[in-house]
Motif scaffolding. Sequence first.
Motif, mmCIF file in Angstrom:
data_model
loop_
_atom_site.group_PDB
_atom_site.id
_atom_site.type_symbol
_atom_site.label_atom_id
_atom_site.label_comp_id
_atom_site.label_asym_id
_atom_site.label_seq_id
_atom_site.Cartn_x
_atom_site.Cartn_y
_atom_site.Cartn_z
ATOM 1 N N MET A 3 0.878 -1.195 0.073
ATOM 2 C CA MET A 3 -0.072 0.114 -0.094
ATOM 3 C C MET A 3 0.836 1.185 -0.103
ATOM 4 N N LYS A 4 0.388 2.350 -0.818
ATOM 5 C CA LYS A 4 1.229 3.265 -0.711
ATOM 6 C C LYS A 4 1.165 4.393 0.270
ATOM 7 N N LYS A 5 2.375 4.942 0.965
ATOM 8 C CA LYS A 5 2.244 5.745 2.162
ATOM 9 C C LYS A 5 1.553 7.137 1.949
ATOM 10 N N ARG A 6 0.719 7.508 2.950
ATOM 11 C CA ARG A 6 0.306 8.811 2.619
ATOM 12 C C ARG A 6 0.745 9.923 3.301
ATOM 13 N N ILE A 7 0.900 11.108 2.492
ATOM 14 C CA ILE A 7 1.211 12.308 3.257
ATOM 15 C C ILE A 7 0.147 13.289 3.074
ATOM 16 N N LEU A 8 -0.140 14.051 4.336
ATOM 17 C CA LEU A 8 -1.137 14.720 4.337
ATOM 18 C C LEU A 8 -0.737 16.192 4.777
ATOM 19 N N TYR A 9 -1.145 17.238 3.799
ATOM 20 C CA TYR A 9 -0.448 18.476 3.872
ATOM 21 C C TYR A 9 -1.923 19.344 4.537
#
Length: 372
Positions: free
Chosen positions: A1-7
């Motif tokens: 699963m792709k890692k998630r970056i939240l801005y």
Amino acid sequence: MKKRILYLYSDTGGGHRSAATALMRAVDHLRKDMFEQEMIDVFAACSGFLNMFAKLYGPVIQYSPQMWGQLYYWLDDEKKLEALEKMSRPFILKELTALIQGKMPDVIVSVHPMINRLTVRAIKQSGKKTPFVIVITDPVTLHRAWIAPGADFVVVGTHEAKELALKYGMPEEKIKIVGMPIDPKFFLEDKDKEKARKMDKLDPKLFTVLLMGGGEGAGKLYDIIEEMEEQKIKAQLIVIAGRNKSLERKIKRNKNKFSFPLRVYGFTDQVHEIMAESDLIITKAGPGTIAEALAMNLPIIITSWLPGQEEGNVEFVVRENIGRVSKDPKKVVEIVKELRETTEFEELKKNIARVSRPQAAVDIAHEIFRCL
Ligand code: UDP
């Protein structure tokens, strides 16, 4: 699963949105399609009530920058900031916590000063240990609201900013001096001005001045245009009015009054292309615009700044000798003429090459990867 970056950002001005977009593009530039990235306008998403205040930023900086300055200095106080955070909690904390629980990011990156303490609290309440990074978009004068010692680290633009972060309680090992994130499209853009002007149907040989006032189109931009006519400037002018619709309309309405070629844009996502066509920029001391202009090797004339918040940027321009400063439209146009006629213009450009950090967003992206 792709890692998630939240801005996390808020659309006050244009600088915070630009910084978040710049980081997303830099992450993609380095590791294409390896991450899921999302930008959240925190107040719009989590609190209709607080978003009303965020929306006042544009009109306030346009019509009463003094009032903004007073608020800026009034809030430069730990106790008041704590009280403000406490007062805000009922309007946002539950929603922000739910947002973090719902999105399940692997790292949260904030590019806005007013949400950092709340985010540290919301992460705690979410029961997760999500790493939290603050990327400060005021590279010199740093308001203490930016600093939340509970964050994993902060990224600052200069040594002055680091000193302030230390003073406001950030542990030294959590401060990284990298630079102001600007979109990689600025350093990837072709810098051949004549070619760019030709492609955009501008006169390729004519000196080209860019006039803008941040995302909100702030400052006495129209007075400067009138003064250019008064002084019979030999140049073509491009104006970016940003979200200032009344300015955009006024210029379009009166375009025939001006004898020099004049082009006007509203809020545009082509700032990099427009800068590539330009020789010089006249602007307010917004950190985003200054960093972008430096990346495009444009000498800068600063005509306005927000009290407190942008004063350090003005000092930076003067100290590094990368441009000039004047609030007087008449003097501003005289400076344009003067710069063209002396060797100072080339000197300014040399200094710009020394201080510019066009790849800062890419370097910050590397720092973010370390959290994952
Ligand atoms: N900007 C933009 N389109 C516009 C006007 C501005 O993308 O039409 C961007 C500009 O390139 C810069 C940011 O908005 O990245 C303005 O940031 P700055 O820090 O200079 O000022 P602010 O608007 O935040 O006060």
